[in-house]
Design a protein around this motif. Structure first.
Motif, PDB file in Angstrom:
ATOM      1  N   THR A 110       0.887  -1.000  -0.074  1.00  0.00           N
ATOM      2  CA  THR A 110      -0.025  -0.020   0.204  1.00  0.00           C
ATOM      3  C   THR A 110       1.042   1.250  -0.011  1.00  0.00           C
ATOM      4  O   THR A 110       2.063   1.057   0.471  1.00  0.00           O
ATOM      5  CB  THR A 110      -0.858   0.258   1.320  1.00  0.00           C
ATOM      6  OG1 THR A 110      -0.167   0.595   2.185  1.00  0.00           O
ATOM      7  CG2 THR A 110      -1.386  -1.146   1.844  1.00  0.00           C
ATOM      8  N   LYS A 111       0.358   2.222  -0.293  1.00  0.00           N
ATOM      9  CA  LYS A 111       0.949   3.576   0.073  1.00  0.00           C
ATOM     10  C   LYS A 111      -0.126   4.679   0.509  1.00  0.00           C
ATOM     11  O   LYS A 111      -1.375   4.643   0.294  1.00  0.00           O
ATOM     12  CB  LYS A 111       1.447   4.365  -1.116  1.00  0.00           C
ATOM     13  CG  LYS A 111       0.853   4.531  -2.357  1.00  0.00           C
ATOM     14  CD  LYS A 111       1.807   4.911  -3.766  1.00  0.00           C
ATOM     15  CE  LYS A 111       0.726   4.787  -4.885  1.00  0.00           C
ATOM     16  NZ  LYS A 111       1.839   4.693  -5.920  1.00  0.00           N
ATOM     17  N   GLN A 112       0.398   5.321   1.327  1.00  0.00           N
ATOM     18  CA  GLN A 112      -0.600   6.172   2.101  1.00  0.00           C
ATOM     19  C   GLN A 112      -0.703   7.618   1.343  1.00  0.00           C
ATOM     20  O   GLN A 112       0.064   7.895   0.947  1.00  0.00           O
ATOM     21  CB  GLN A 112      -0.291   6.530   3.886  1.00  0.00           C
ATOM     22  CG  GLN A 112       0.075   5.153   4.475  1.00  0.00           C
ATOM     23  CD  GLN A 112      -1.267   4.452   4.945  1.00  0.00           C
ATOM     24  OE1 GLN A 112      -2.497   4.967   4.994  1.00  0.00           O
ATOM     25  NE2 GLN A 112      -1.138   3.328   4.690  1.00  0.00           N
ATOM     26  N   PRO A 113      -1.964   8.214   1.509  1.00  0.00           N
ATOM     27  CA  PRO A 113      -2.228   9.261   0.679  1.00  0.00           C
ATOM     28  C   PRO A 113      -1.302  10.538   1.279  1.00  0.00           C
ATOM     29  O   PRO A 113      -0.694  10.336   2.526  1.00  0.00           O
ATOM     30  CB  PRO A 113      -3.660   9.757   0.875  1.00  0.00           C
ATOM     31  CG  PRO A 113      -3.904   8.993   2.272  1.00  0.00           C
ATOM     32  CD  PRO A 113      -3.169   7.753   2.076  1.00  0.00           C
ATOM     33  N   ILE A 114      -1.059  11.856   0.672  1.00  0.00           N
ATOM     34  CA  ILE A 114      -0.351  12.937   0.945  1.00  0.00           C
ATOM     35  C   ILE A 114       1.107  12.601   1.326  1.00  0.00           C
ATOM     36  O   ILE A 114       1.712  12.614   2.456  1.00  0.00           O
ATOM     37  CB  ILE A 114      -1.062  13.718   2.127  1.00  0.00           C
ATOM     38  CG1 ILE A 114      -2.357  13.106   2.565  1.00  0.00           C
ATOM     39  CG2 ILE A 114      -0.765  15.253   1.844  1.00  0.00           C
ATOM     40  CD1 ILE A 114      -3.055  13.888   3.505  1.00  0.00           C
ATOM     41  N   GLY A 126       2.191   9.952   2.202  1.00  0.00           N
ATOM     42  CA  GLY A 126       2.670   8.935   3.581  1.00  0.00           C
ATOM     43  C   GLY A 126       3.337   7.863   3.110  1.00  0.00           C
ATOM     44  O   GLY A 126       4.091   7.783   2.132  1.00  0.00           O
ATOM     45  N   PRO A 127       3.576   6.966   4.302  1.00  0.00           N
ATOM     46  CA  PRO A 127       4.723   5.919   4.296  1.00  0.00           C
ATOM     47  C   PRO A 127       4.045   4.687   3.131  1.00  0.00           C
ATOM     48  O   PRO A 127       2.885   4.705   2.910  1.00  0.00           O
ATOM     49  CB  PRO A 127       4.736   5.217   5.428  1.00  0.00           C
ATOM     50  CG  PRO A 127       3.603   5.695   6.287  1.00  0.00           C
ATOM     51  CD  PRO A 127       3.153   7.016   5.694  1.00  0.00           C
ATOM     52  N   LEU A 159       8.133   2.175   5.095  1.00  0.00           N
ATOM     53  CA  LEU A 159       9.104   3.021   4.994  1.00  0.00           C
ATOM     54  C   LEU A 159       8.385   4.525   4.752  1.00  0.00           C
ATOM     55  O   LEU A 159       7.324   4.436   3.926  1.00  0.00           O
ATOM     56  CB  LEU A 159       9.964   2.741   3.605  1.00  0.00           C
ATOM     57  CG  LEU A 159      10.902   1.532   3.642  1.00  0.00           C
ATOM     58  CD1 LEU A 159      11.421   1.462   2.101  1.00  0.00           C
ATOM     59  CD2 LEU A 159      12.022   1.954   4.524  1.00  0.00           C
ATOM     60  N   GLY A 160       8.910   5.410   5.055  1.00  0.00           N
ATOM     61  CA  GLY A 160       8.623   6.893   4.927  1.00  0.00           C
ATOM     62  C   GLY A 160       8.740   7.052   3.387  1.00  0.00           C
ATOM     63  O   GLY A 160       9.545   6.538   2.746  1.00  0.00           O
ATOM     64  N   PHE A 161       7.987   7.875   2.859  1.00  0.00           N
ATOM     65  CA  PHE A 161       7.786   8.253   1.358  1.00  0.00           C
ATOM     66  C   PHE A 161       9.320   8.716   0.631  1.00  0.00           C
ATOM     67  O   PHE A 161       9.608   8.316  -0.142  1.00  0.00           O
ATOM     68  CB  PHE A 161       6.841   9.481   1.076  1.00  0.00           C
ATOM     69  CG  PHE A 161       6.942  10.072  -0.122  1.00  0.00           C
ATOM     70  CD1 PHE A 161       5.820   9.199  -1.039  1.00  0.00           C
ATOM     71  CD2 PHE A 161       7.323  10.907  -0.720  1.00  0.00           C
ATOM     72  CE1 PHE A 161       5.683   9.559  -2.400  1.00  0.00           C
ATOM     73  CE2 PHE A 161       6.872  11.419  -1.961  1.00  0.00           C
ATOM     74  CZ  PHE A 161       6.366  10.824  -2.741  1.00  0.00           C
ATOM     75  N   ASN A 162       9.916   9.590   1.600  1.00  0.00           N
ATOM     76  CA  ASN A 162      11.128  10.205   1.131  1.00  0.00           C
ATOM     77  C   ASN A 162      12.093   9.062   1.054  1.00  0.00           C
ATOM     78  O   ASN A 162      13.209   9.286   0.371  1.00  0.00           O
ATOM     79  CB  ASN A 162      11.408  11.338   1.955  1.00  0.00           C
ATOM     80  CG  ASN A 162      10.736  12.635   1.513  1.00  0.00           C
ATOM     81  OD1 ASN A 162      10.433  12.790   0.618  1.00  0.00           O
ATOM     82  ND2 ASN A 162      10.283  13.156   2.710  1.00  0.00           N
TER      83      ASN A 162
END
Ligand SMILES: Nc1nc2c(ncn2[C@@H]2O[C@H](COP(=O)(O)OP(=O)(O)OP(=O)(O)O)[C@@H](O)[C@H]2O)c(=O)[nH]1
Ligand SMILES: [Mg+2]
Lengths: 409, 174, 76
Positions: free
Chosen positions: C35-39, C41-42, C54-57
């Motif tokens: 998955t990936k979280q919106p805005i 997110g991780p 994992l964090g987005f960045n």
């Protein structure tokens, strides 16, 4: 001899090829649920449902035992009996141990054997049991890291990351393990922030239990105000403090059904700890405050702080006594408010002040212990106290201002 | 003699510790439950061993305070036996840590914990061959039911150091 | 990469690599994006049988060749 990482992996992959055989990955009910709980579209509603469900359970369980069993037991039987049976009415000993001979409810009697026992066993014990049951299920099911993933975005805005929910949730049981668990955060900045924020803004299970029993009607407002404070000051601290805020990296373990054996074992450890560590402190707190009353110390402090209390916070000066008890136990502090005559809004303000003015002694010792690992005791305590004083004045004062604007003071 | 329980977070170190020593340390299903060490004692063949439950760590290069505690404990003890606890369903990365510890010259043995999970997921591991290749005792365990713990205990005296050079040759020639 | 997609890790940024090696996230492994979280997110990814968030960045610094042939970085 040391291998370099690439080579280490090469060797391990080779070993694994020889010795490990992967069967087909199967979808089970567990793995489907596991995925749904981290997908935002399904995970966020699920998180609300879980938290609401647990909250309902806590409320019902604690309410059932406290209101249904302990309140009648203490108010109708124990209190009148000990008020009569205890000798030396009018002496200082009677005052310290039994309290007010005319009191008709166990919150307001204020003696060690009356309020002390009632608060500890009748109110806090059921709350603690219910709360730890909930927290243990959260811990053992593997749901906490999933919650961490879901709230990461929000906590990211204040320089923390999702895994900070673990200390936050543990703190709802008791701030002490909450502070200890900050060790799993990567930087000093994050550890300092969450340590201070949770010890200031997150009330522990014992305090929540008393609030729920004494002032259920104001409970929601108090929590909203505290949570808002958490984020406002988190945001400010994040801007002011130097240091890095790394992003989340965490394992997400599979969901498991908590075993009765493990849940009951952990619960038992907590309850035992409550009897040996908490109850003595509650009784001590009641006794201490009573002695300070008799010695005139409380009225002296109350009179000297009156301008601050009535002028800045808008609460009666008598609130000093509970605040002193609050150094030992916050649950006791809230319980002692019941004997002071004040308006609903003042009650809300007082509970907020009790929550934020200073961590209880157990939490404070833990902060000192952890501070050593997070940039030095002096820096952590210095920074912590500075933050604390600022929070108490601004956040406490603001609530008074809100009261004035709403016209309820 | 000290036995250090090391391994990734959430692989069941505390559960193994409780089984070995009869203690009551917190076991929870999230990484980072244990952030400080706990000591206990166990007797094997009439000999007393100090068993230490160590916070979980991903590698020998610490990323947070809890991992730092783990590596400090490793450095503090003179010639301990390191019982590396591995989640069998994640055996590769568990071996990575085991290798790092073996490379540092410690006496090592391996518990392949969560063996029940591996079976549930149709994962088969040839334990004998693994033991033969690595040259240290490897024991499948299920810490929550106690399965394999007695074999683990029996194998403590045979924990051994690994000659990495030889291990490398052996693996390469497989 | 999108939900449910699989790919092979081509390259991981130097700084991140050291942090991820011990977790079994390494070049050449097949990775699945759960998955990936919106805005921003991780993201949640699975490699072998282990699931990591994992964090987005951070995820941005993992370059993956998606199964249909394109190369893309983390959560695009
Ligand atoms: N199915 C299964 N579950 C296990 C086994 N061993 C431990 N567990 C569960 O796995 C979770 C983690 O166990 P812990 O003992 O807390 O793990 P730990 O290695 O001490 O973790 P940290 O303290 O976070 O480093 C708990 O929920 C245990 O009940 C096992 O062999 N099989
Ligand atoms: Mg543990």
């Amino acid at each position: 001899m040391k291998l370099d990482p690439e080579e280490r992996w090469r060797l391990i992959d080779r070993v694994a090829r020889e010795t490990v055989e992967y069967g087909a990955e199967r979808s089970t009910i567990g793995s489907v649920l596991a995925e749904l709980t981290v997908k935002p579209l399904t995970g966020i509603p699920f998180a609300f449902a879980v938290l609401y469900g647990f909250w309902g359970f806590f409320d019902a369980f604690a309410g059932f035992f406290t209101d249904g069993f302990f309140v009648p037991l203490f108010d109708d039987h124990w209190l009148p009996w000990i008020q009569e049976a205890f000798p030396l009415k009018g002496s200082w000993l009677y005052y310290v141990l039994v309290g007010d001979p005319e009191a008709v409810n166990s919150f307001e009697a204020l003696g060690m054997l009356t309020s002390g026992f009632f608060v500890a066993i009748g109110v806090v014990l059921p709350a603690i049991v219910a709360f730890y049951l909930v927290i243990t299920i959260l811990e053992d099911s593997g749901y906490m890291p999933r919650l961490a993933v879901l709230v990461d975005t929000v906590l990211h805005k204040i320089g923390l990351h999702g895994f900070a929910v673990v200390p936050m949730i543990l703190s709802l049981g008791c701030n002490v393990p909450g502070v200890a668990s900050t060790r799993t955060l990567e930087t000093k900045k994050q550890r300092f922030m969450i340590m201070i924020l949770l010890s200031v803004f997150i009330p522990c299970g014992a305090q929540l239990g008393v609030m729920l029993s004494l002032i259920p009607e104001y409970f929601g407002y108090i929590m909203i105000y505290l949570v808002t404070g958490f984020f406002v000051f988190g945001w400010v601290l994040n801007k002011l403090l130097p240091g890095r805020s790394p992003e989340i990296i965490t394992d997400v373990p599979p969901l498991r059904t908590p075993t009765i054996a493990n849940v009951s074992r952990k619960l038992w450890v907590k309850v035992k700890g409550f009897f040996t560590n908490a109850i003595p402190f509650v009784l001590l707190g009641v006794g201490l405050v009573n002695l300070l009353y008799l010695g005139g110390v409380i009225s002296w402090i109350a009179n000297s702080l009156e301008p601050l209390f009535t002028g800045w916070f808008g609460i009666p000066k008598e609130t000093v006594a509970p605040l002193i008890a609050g150094f030992l136990r916050k649950d006791l502090a809230v319980a002692q408010l019941s004997a002071i005559d004040m308006s609903g809004f003042q009650l809300i303000t007082s509970v907020v002040i009790i929550s934020i003015y200073f961590p209880c002694i157990a939490t404070f010792s833990m902060i000192i212990k952890e501070g050593r690992k997070s940039g030095g005791v002096i820096r952590v305590l210095g920074g912590g106290l500075l933050t604390l004083v600022t929070v108490v004045f601004l956040w406490g004062g603001l609530l008074h201002l809100i009261g004035i604007l709403l016209g309820v003071t | 003699m000290a036995i250090l329980l090391m391994g990734h977070p959430n692989v069941g170190k505390s559960a193994v510790f409780n089984r070995l020593t009869g203690a009551n340390i917190t076991e929870s299903n999230y990484p980072g439950t244990t952030v400080d060490f706990t000591e206990g004692y166990t007797y094997i063949d009439g000999k007393e061993y100090k068993v230490i439950d160590v916070p979980g760590t991903f590698s020998t290069d610490p990323k947070d305070e809890a991992e730092k505690v783990a590596l400090d404990i490793l450095a503090e003890h003179e010639d301990p036996i390191v019982l590396v606890v591995i989640d069998s369903t994640k055996i590769e990365r568990g071996l990575y840590l085991a290798f790092e510890i073996m490379e540092r010259g410690y006496k090592v043995m391996i518990a392949l914990n969560m063996w029940d999970d591996a079976e549930k997921h149709d994962l088969s591991i040839d334990v004998d061959q693994l033991e033969e290749i690595l040259g240290v005792p490897v024991v499948p365990t299920v810490a929550i039911s106690g399965k394999g713990i007695s074999t683990l205990v029996e194998n403590v005296p045979t924990a051994s150091r690994v000659d990495i050079e030889r291990l490398r040759e052996k693996i390469t020639s497989l | 990469m999108d939900y449910g997609e699989k790919g092979v890790i081509k390259e991981i940024d130097r700084d991140l690599k050291d942090q991820l090696l011990g977790r079994g996230i390494r070049e050449g492994k097949t990775i699945r994006m759960d998955t990936k979280q919106p805005i921003n997110g991780p993201v949640v990814i699975t490699i072998d049988r282990s699931t990591t968030s994992l964090g987005f960045n951070l995820a941005k610094d993992i370059f993956v060749e998606v199964e249909n042939g394109d190369t893309s970085n983390g959560p695009s």
